[in-house]
Enzyme design. Structure first.
Site, mmCIF file in Angstrom:
data_model
loop_
_atom_site.group_PDB
_atom_site.id
_atom_site.type_symbol
_atom_site.label_atom_id
_atom_site.label_comp_id
_atom_site.label_asym_id
_atom_site.label_seq_id
_atom_site.Cartn_x
_atom_site.Cartn_y
_atom_site.Cartn_z
ATOM 1 N NE ARG A 1 56.295 27.213 -0.037
ATOM 2 C CZ ARG A 1 55.435 28.213 -0.131
ATOM 3 N NH1 ARG A 1 54.143 27.937 -0.260
ATOM 4 N NH2 ARG A 1 55.837 29.456 -0.093
ATOM 5 C CG ASP B 1 59.306 28.888 0.793
ATOM 6 O OD1 ASP B 1 59.145 27.658 0.692
ATOM 7 O OD2 ASP B 1 58.570 29.723 0.244
ATOM 8 N N GLY C 1 53.582 23.776 5.827
ATOM 9 C CA GLY C 1 54.373 24.776 6.528
ATOM 10 C C GLY C 1 55.587 25.254 5.762
ATOM 11 N NE ARG C 2 57.490 30.189 4.695
ATOM 12 C CZ ARG C 2 57.022 30.867 5.741
ATOM 13 N NH1 ARG C 2 55.743 31.214 5.786
ATOM 14 N NH2 ARG C 2 57.804 31.183 6.728
ATOM 15 C CB THR D 1 56.379 33.581 9.537
ATOM 16 O OG1 THR D 1 56.380 32.264 9.026
ATOM 17 C CG2 THR D 1 56.643 34.570 8.414
ATOM 18 C CB THR E 1 51.312 32.807 -7.460
ATOM 19 O OG1 THR E 1 52.137 32.689 -6.295
ATOM 20 C CG2 THR E 1 52.097 33.529 -8.548
#
Length: 203
Positions: free
Chosen positions: A135, A133, A100-101, A121, A156
């Site tokens: 990550r 985000d 989920g990021r 989102t 990507t």
């Protein structure tokens, strides 16, 4: 019990896995050998980092899309496409356990409930007090370096993944788009990624 620990992810175990796309070597990476959810590299057996840029995909775990085929996102289809392409081009998929990021499956489901009320989102994450985000790709760099990779063609659509290579010592020599056709269930999600997060969703 004393656990093995280092500042970098270390290779813990590996085995050849026969997949629908051909044989791939699954390599587990973690900080210690008791980790139950390690990062994974799916490596073509003939991957040769000295033969030129290696086709690489960083894929963050998405249990809803990767495992259960959720149509709320395009993650599962991206993973399938990435595995197909690295099998064809002797590359690597680095599967990162940052659901989920980076917010985890529990918060992801909470965010989904908010999205059902009309939030996108990004706003759903912010409403929960979470980063859009969170990550991190430093572990992915450790994995590539362990595999001897020094040049990549990155599969990507996400500009943040491209910039994650800055000061990594690994050179990005090209980008391979990974474009999945939108469905009615994920159209808004993809539009948010394109319009508000800068994802490059055209080939």
């Amino acid at each position: 019990m004393v656990l093995d620990r280092s500042d970098k992810l270390a290779r813990q175990a590996e085995a050849v896995i026969p997949t629908p796309y051909g044989d791939l070597n699954m390599v587990a990476y973690s900080f210690n050998n008791s980790e139950k959810m390690p990062h994974i590299a799916m490596v073509h057996p003939e991957m040769d980092p000295d033969a030129g840029p290696v086709l690489v995909r960083f894929h963050s775990e998405c249990i809803t899309g990767d495992l259960f085929g959720s149509k709320r996102c395009d993650c599962g289809e991206q993973l399938d496409k990435a595995l197909e392409m690295v099998s064809e081009h002797k590359g690597i998929v680095v599967y990162l356990r940052q659901e989920g990021r980076g917010i985890g499956i529990i918060n992801k489901l909470k965010a989904y409930k908010l999205q059902d009320t009309g939030l996108n989102t990004i706003d759903a994450n912010l409403h929960l007090g979470l980063e859009v985000d969170s990550r991190n790709y430093s572990g992915a760099m450790d994995i590539l370096k362990d595999l001897g990779v020094h040049e990549v063609k990155l599969m990507t659509n996400n500009p943040l993944k491209l910039s994650s290579f800055d000061n990594s010592g690994i050179k990005v020599v090209g980008r391979e788009p990974i474009i999945i056709d939108a469905q009615k269930e994920n159209l808004g999600y993809l539009e948010t990624k394109r319009d508000l997060m800068g994802h490059m969703l055209q080939g």
